[in-house]
Design an enzyme around this catalytic site. Structure first.
Site, PDB file in Angstrom:
ATOM      1  CG  MET A 110     -11.402  -2.778   5.599  1.00 53.89           C
ATOM      2  SD  MET A 110      -9.846  -2.395   4.741  1.00 53.89           S
ATOM      3  CE  MET A 110      -8.888  -1.556   6.028  1.00 53.89           C
ATOM      4  CG  HIS A 143      -9.209   0.123  -0.161  1.00 52.48           C
ATOM      5  ND1 HIS A 143      -8.567  -0.099   1.039  1.00 52.48           N
ATOM      6  CD2 HIS A 143     -10.546   0.078   0.120  1.00 52.48           C
ATOM      7  CE1 HIS A 143      -9.471  -0.265   1.991  1.00 52.48           C
ATOM      8  NE2 HIS A 143     -10.671  -0.154   1.467  1.00 52.48           N
ATOM      9  CG  MET A 196      -8.223   7.146   2.644  1.00 51.96           C
ATOM     10  SD  MET A 196      -7.348   7.161   4.211  1.00 51.96           S
ATOM     11  CE  MET A 196      -6.533   5.561   4.166  1.00 51.96           C
ATOM     12  N   GLY A 236       1.295  -1.956   4.189  1.00 49.78           N
ATOM     13  CA  GLY A 236       1.755  -0.584   3.983  1.00 49.78           C
ATOM     14  C   GLY A 236       3.004  -0.303   4.780  1.00 49.78           C
ATOM     15  N   GLY A 279      -2.436   4.072   8.217  1.00 46.30           N
ATOM     16  CA  GLY A 279      -1.508   2.952   8.224  1.00 46.30           C
ATOM     17  C   GLY A 279      -0.952   2.763   9.625  1.00 46.30           C
ATOM     18  CG  ASP A 324      -6.030  -2.725   3.519  1.00 44.03           C
ATOM     19  OD1 ASP A 324      -4.934  -2.480   4.053  1.00 44.03           O
ATOM     20  OD2 ASP A 324      -6.675  -1.894   2.845  1.00 44.03           O
ATOM     21  CG  MET A 332     -11.185   3.237   2.309  1.00 41.27           C
ATOM     22  SD  MET A 332      -9.604   3.183   3.173  1.00 41.27           S
ATOM     23  CE  MET A 332      -8.502   3.298   1.775  1.00 41.27           C
ATOM     24  CG  ASP A 344      -5.023   2.457   0.980  1.00 44.42           C
ATOM     25  OD1 ASP A 344      -5.989   1.679   0.922  1.00 44.42           O
ATOM     26  OD2 ASP A 344      -3.902   2.133   1.416  1.00 44.42           O
ATOM     27  CB  SER A 397      -0.887   0.021   1.249  1.00 43.04           C
ATOM     28  OG  SER A 397      -1.365   1.337   1.445  1.00 43.04           O
ATOM     29  CG  HIS A 428      -3.933  -1.583  -1.438  1.00 44.29           C
ATOM     30  ND1 HIS A 428      -5.066  -2.327  -1.699  1.00 44.29           N
ATOM     31  CD2 HIS A 428      -4.252  -0.783  -0.393  1.00 44.29           C
ATOM     32  CE1 HIS A 428      -6.024  -1.995  -0.844  1.00 44.29           C
ATOM     33  NE2 HIS A 428      -5.565  -1.047  -0.044  1.00 44.29           N
TER      34      HIS A 428
HETATM   35  C1  DX5 Z   1      -6.137   1.695   5.870  1.00 46.59           C
HETATM   36  C2  DX5 Z   1      -5.711   1.388   4.458  1.00 46.59           C
HETATM   37  C3  DX5 Z   1      -4.588   0.411   4.360  1.00 46.59           C
HETATM   38  C4  DX5 Z   1      -3.289   0.855   4.979  1.00 46.59           C
HETATM   39  C5  DX5 Z   1      -2.687  -0.332   5.627  1.00 46.59           C
HETATM   40  O1  DX5 Z   1      -7.350   2.401   5.873  1.00 46.59           O
HETATM   41  O2  DX5 Z   1      -6.797   0.837   3.720  1.00 46.59           O
HETATM   42  O3  DX5 Z   1      -4.391  -0.021   3.008  1.00 46.59           O
HETATM   43  O4  DX5 Z   1      -2.363   1.366   4.058  1.00 46.59           O
HETATM   44  O5  DX5 Z   1      -1.544   0.050   6.303  1.00 46.59           O
HETATM   45  P1  DX5 Z   1      -0.755  -0.921   7.285  1.00 46.59           P
HETATM   46  O6  DX5 Z   1      -0.310  -2.107   6.448  1.00 46.59           O
HETATM   47  O7  DX5 Z   1       0.352  -0.083   7.762  1.00 46.59           O
HETATM   48  O8  DX5 Z   1      -1.708  -1.347   8.357  1.00 46.59           O
HETATM   49 ZN    ZN Z   2      -6.391  -0.174   1.715  1.00 48.93          ZN
END
Ligand code: DX5
Ligand code: ZN
Length: 218
Positions: free
Chosen positions: A136, A65, A36, A196, A143, A174, A67, A34, A7, A32
């Site tokens: 999730m 992804h 947001m 990530g 992250g 994830d 969000m 993300d 990610s 990946h």
């Molecule tokens: C969180 C994201 C993840 C995030 C994961 O909302 O969807 O993709 O990057 O990060 P890590 O691997 O650090 O938990």
């Molecule tokens: Zn994600």
């Protein structure tokens, strides 16, 4: 075959192209991305224009992804940006069945994501429209959070559904996955693992990717 999806949320946002090139050279098959919006989740990241620029650097699968609230409004934009898979949240779409159909009709793979508080049962009536389920294992937005153990039970339940209805189903996990728990996640039934901070926060990113891939495919 199990796939690692680094990610870019934990990469340097001013050097995303280099980040992608580095993890792909180390063997990562998915990237990946993300997205947001600051409404559906308490953080803002990037949108379709950045994804489009990034596409030029991604040789493998661009795994987006979303969000965001009202994902339908942006599906065409992510198609134009070159997404291969677009994942939407069950909790973010009023007409999730139609949203998933639209993703496929645009020629992309459809992903359905469930927040930690959403039960697996909701996917049963949507399975015909889904190429990937994303479980999730942290609450959305950031992250570097800790893995929620109950996610493993959900992955096992999705795996059972996949055995009955769709053996090709991609099952993605994830959040909070690192070298310490990736084996457990894969053993529960995940075949796509997002990481990530455990990748981009590592001292040696290349080595981290290689170690993940080795552990995931032992
Ligand atoms: C969180 C994201 C993840 C995030 C994961 O909302 O969807 O993709 O990057 O990060 P890590 O691997 O650090 O938990
Ligand atoms: Zn994600």
């Amino acid at each position: 075959m199990n796939y690692l999806a680094p990610s870019i949320l934990s990469a340097d946002f001013a050097a995303l192209g280099e980040a992608v090139t580095l993890v792909e050279a180390a063997g990562a098959p998915f990237i990946h991305v993300d997205v947001m919006d600051g409404h559906f989740v308490p953080n803002i990241t990037i949108g379709a224009p950045v994804a489009k620029s990034l596409r030029k650097h991604i040789k493998g699968v661009m795994d987006v992804h979303l969000m965001i609230e009202n994902p339908d409004q942006y599906l065409q934009d992510f198609k134009d940006a070159g997404a291969d898979i677009v994942t939407v949240h069950y909790e973010a779409s009023r007409h999730i069945h139609r949203t998933l159909q639209t993703i496929r009709s645009l020629g992309m793979k459809s992903g359905l994501s469930l927040n930690p508080g959403t039960p697996v049962e909701v996917i049963e009536c949507l399975l015909d429209e889904i190429d990937m389920v994303l479980i999730m294992s942290v609450n959305l937005g950031f992250g570097g959070q800790s893995f929620i153990p109950y996610a493993l039970e959900k992955v096992k339940a999705v795996k059972e559904l996949a055995k009955k209805h769709n053996k090709e189903l991609l099952i993605q996990v994830d959040g909070g996955v690192g070298l310490h728990n990736v084996k457990e996640v894969v053993e529960a039934g995940a075949n796509v693992v997002v990481a990530g901070s455990a990748v981009f926060g590592a001292e040696d990113v290349t080595k981290a990717v290689q170690e993940f891939i080795a552990l995931m495919n032992e």
